[in-house]
Design a protein around this motif. Structure first.
Motif, PDB file in Angstrom:
ATOM      1  N   ALA A  58      -6.742   0.383  -3.773  1.00 56.62           N
ATOM      2  CA  ALA A  58      -6.665  -0.660  -2.754  1.00 56.62           C
ATOM      3  C   ALA A  58      -7.074  -0.158  -1.373  1.00 56.62           C
ATOM      4  O   ALA A  58      -7.333  -0.963  -0.474  1.00 56.62           O
ATOM      5  CB  ALA A  58      -5.253  -1.236  -2.692  1.00 56.62           C
ATOM      6  N   SER A  72     -12.620  -3.601   4.013  1.00 57.86           N
ATOM      7  CA  SER A  72     -12.042  -2.250   4.055  1.00 57.86           C
ATOM      8  C   SER A  72     -11.712  -1.846   5.484  1.00 57.86           C
ATOM      9  O   SER A  72     -10.580  -1.460   5.799  1.00 57.86           O
ATOM     10  CB  SER A  72     -13.014  -1.242   3.440  1.00 57.86           C
ATOM     11  OG  SER A  72     -13.178  -1.464   2.058  1.00 57.86           O
ATOM     12  N   LEU A 123       0.814  -1.219   0.000  1.00 58.77           N
ATOM     13  CA  LEU A 123       0.000   0.000   0.000  1.00 58.77           C
ATOM     14  C   LEU A 123       0.845   1.266   0.000  1.00 58.77           C
ATOM     15  O   LEU A 123       0.296   2.364   0.124  1.00 58.77           O
ATOM     16  CB  LEU A 123      -0.919   0.001   1.226  1.00 58.77           C
ATOM     17  CG  LEU A 123      -1.976  -1.101   1.280  1.00 58.77           C
ATOM     18  CD1 LEU A 123      -2.757  -1.030   2.578  1.00 58.77           C
ATOM     19  CD2 LEU A 123      -2.927  -1.007   0.089  1.00 58.77           C
ATOM     20  N   GLN A 144      -5.574   5.668  -3.414  1.00 58.64           N
ATOM     21  CA  GLN A 144      -5.277   4.374  -4.028  1.00 58.64           C
ATOM     22  C   GLN A 144      -6.531   3.499  -4.081  1.00 58.64           C
ATOM     23  O   GLN A 144      -7.301   3.431  -3.120  1.00 58.64           O
ATOM     24  CB  GLN A 144      -4.208   3.635  -3.208  1.00 58.64           C
ATOM     25  CG  GLN A 144      -2.866   4.330  -3.152  1.00 58.64           C
ATOM     26  CD  GLN A 144      -1.890   3.557  -2.276  1.00 58.64           C
ATOM     27  OE1 GLN A 144      -1.087   2.762  -2.781  1.00 58.64           O
ATOM     28  NE2 GLN A 144      -1.947   3.776  -0.974  1.00 58.64           N
TER      29      GLN A 144
END
Length: 476
Positions: free
Chosen positions: A386, A397, A279, A384
């Motif tokens: 992701a 999430s 990430l 992002q």
């Protein structure tokens, strides 16, 4: 009938000895040692002792931090393979019950005796926090009869549902008892005597427990958030001090720092390092330390065999960052970021009104700010794909980002991972549970020996006393 004749000398000696005993008792009173318990000393000692247990070797370093794959073992890897020492399990139970529950029950009683409702409220809030940690770890536990050993030497185990509901009632009453404008308290190393902070902590714990109930008992969870809304949603804000203990130098140092003074069996887990790298998460440089022999962060796979772990080398793998291992590193108990994650999930579940995606983004920002990261780095991170909030799979999430945010709270992360089932962790490489992961701690052996009937009743109700048995809130 013969009369019993007692010599006068014996009578004189008895009276003389009794008088001497009274004189000795008066003589041996230490004027510098109070016989009555001082609430400020009881509070400061209780906070330190129980936060030490929360962040110490038994409850975290040798158990939950390994299970949740924040840390890994590079030496003596049995705990990382799900083979805990019996002393770890016993110590957590003993410390929380004998030190925590007993001390804070006494503090609540002193609040009544001294006509200071704030001491009483703080005692109940801290005791409730400890009970919440205990039931999260073990499942069914002694609750309604705990803290009163004179009356209940072998207390019954209450179901986890009963414990959570009882804690919700106690925390609500404690929050409503607090008087911020008078009755000051001393000895508060957690919130510096800020009674509004204690009320917000109590409400944060209520919201945390409400989500523990949300899968099993959604009606009660919704009622808790409705009560909190009716009371004004009095939660932590960005300007508030978070609930944390600021450690000092020896002998009042962080227990992780104390551990590092004599040994270093631990490294950061490869699981969390890989996630942070994937990430482009700037918290990587805070959560992990660079190895001495390389300029790259390298985590260790959980559950390696002893020879495989030792071959990796201390100088070639990353230790946990100084933000957590330094002597004066603070210990967080409840944070603003966690409060926002709770509210985001509550909004998604329609337990409160609000925008779940916005609250989720605020929670991530708060987690970054906790470590001094602000500005464009956070904006870039949130942009992002992701990281973007997925309402169709909110457990993923929230679960993954909350897992990253709770790096400083291993016990809470262990509970939330079991509840949300994210991130989807793989069992330890050479784990001893036939491909399964720990889902609780087993009860200590002392309970089987000293409280056998109640122990057996709890096991019959909850399931086998194994690491792999789910606790009640862990529904999926």
């Amino acid at each position: 009938m013969k009369k019993l004749l007692i010599p006068f000398s014996l009578i004189f000696a008895t009276v003389w000895l009794a008088g001497c005993q009274k004189d000795l008792e008066r003589t041996n009173i230490n004027p510098n040692e109070p016989t009555a318990v001082q609430p400020d000393y009881l509070l400061s000692n209780g906070i330190k002792a129980n936060v030490d247990t929360y962040w110490g070797s038994d409850a975290t370093m040798e158990t939950s931090l390994l299970y949740i794959q924040y840390w890994a073992k590079i030496q003596y890897p049995d705990p990382d393979r799900y083979i805990p020492a019996t002393t770890n399990i016993q110590t957590v139970w003993n410390n929380f019950y004998a030190q925590g529950i007993a001390d804070f029950t006494k503090l609540a009683e002193l609040g009544d005796t001294l006509h200071n409702p704030n001491y009483k409220a703080v005692g109940i809030i801290m005791r409730s926090w400890i009970f919440q940690v205990l039931t999260d770890l073990y499942g069914d536990i002694p609750y309604t009869q705990a803290g009163n050993i004179d009356k209940y030497l072998t207390p019954v185990y209450d179901s986890q549902r009963v414990v959570y509901r009882g804690l919700l009632a106690e925390l609500k009453n404690a929050a409503n008892t607090i008087s911020p404008s008078d009755n000051p308290i001393l000895g508060d190393s957690l919130l510096a005597g800020n009674m509004n902070g204690w009320k917000k902590f109590a409400n944060g714990l209520r919201s945390r427990i409400a989500l523990r109930l949300a899968d099993r008992d959604p009606a009660t969870a919704k009622a808790v958030f409705a009560e909190l809304a009716a009371e004004g949603n009095f939660f932590l804000t960005a300007s508030d001090r978070e609930v944390k203990l600021n450690y000092l130098t020896s002998p009042n140092q962080n227990p992780v720092g104390r551990n590092r003074e004599t040994r270093n069996d631990y490294r950061i887990s490869k699981t969390v390092v890989d996630k942070l790298k994937a990430l482009n998460d700037p918290r990587l440089s805070i959560y992990a330390a660079l190895p001495a022999d390389t300029n790259a962060y390298i985590g260790v796979t959980n559950g390696l065999s002893a020879d495989s772990a030792s071959r990796l080398g201390f100088s070639k793998t990353s230790d946990v960052g100084a933000a957590f291992t330094a002597t004066q590193a603070p210990a967080f108990v409840f944070t603003y970021a966690e409060q926002l994650f709770i509210l985001a999930e509550a909004a998604q579940r329609n337990l409160i009104s609000g925008n779940a995606a916005d609250l989720y983004a605020q929670a991530i920002r708060a987690s970054f700010k906790q470590y001094g990261i602000t500005g464009t780095q956070v904006d870039t991170y949130l942009a992002q794909p992701a990281v973007a909030y997925d309402a169709n799979n909110y457990k993923k999430s929230i679960g993954e980002q909350k897992w990253l945010a709770l790096f400083s709270e291993g016990l809470e992360a262990f509970a939330e991972w079991r509840r949300l089932d994210y991130p989807q962790l793989k069992p330890a490489y050479t784990g001893a549970l036939q491909g399964k992961m720990p889902l609780r701690l087993t009860y200590p052996s002392s309970e089987q020996a000293l409280n056998g009937a109640n122990y057996k009743a709890a096991v019959a109700r909850q399931g086998a006393d194994l690491l792999t048995t789910k606790v009640w809130f862990d529904m999926y």
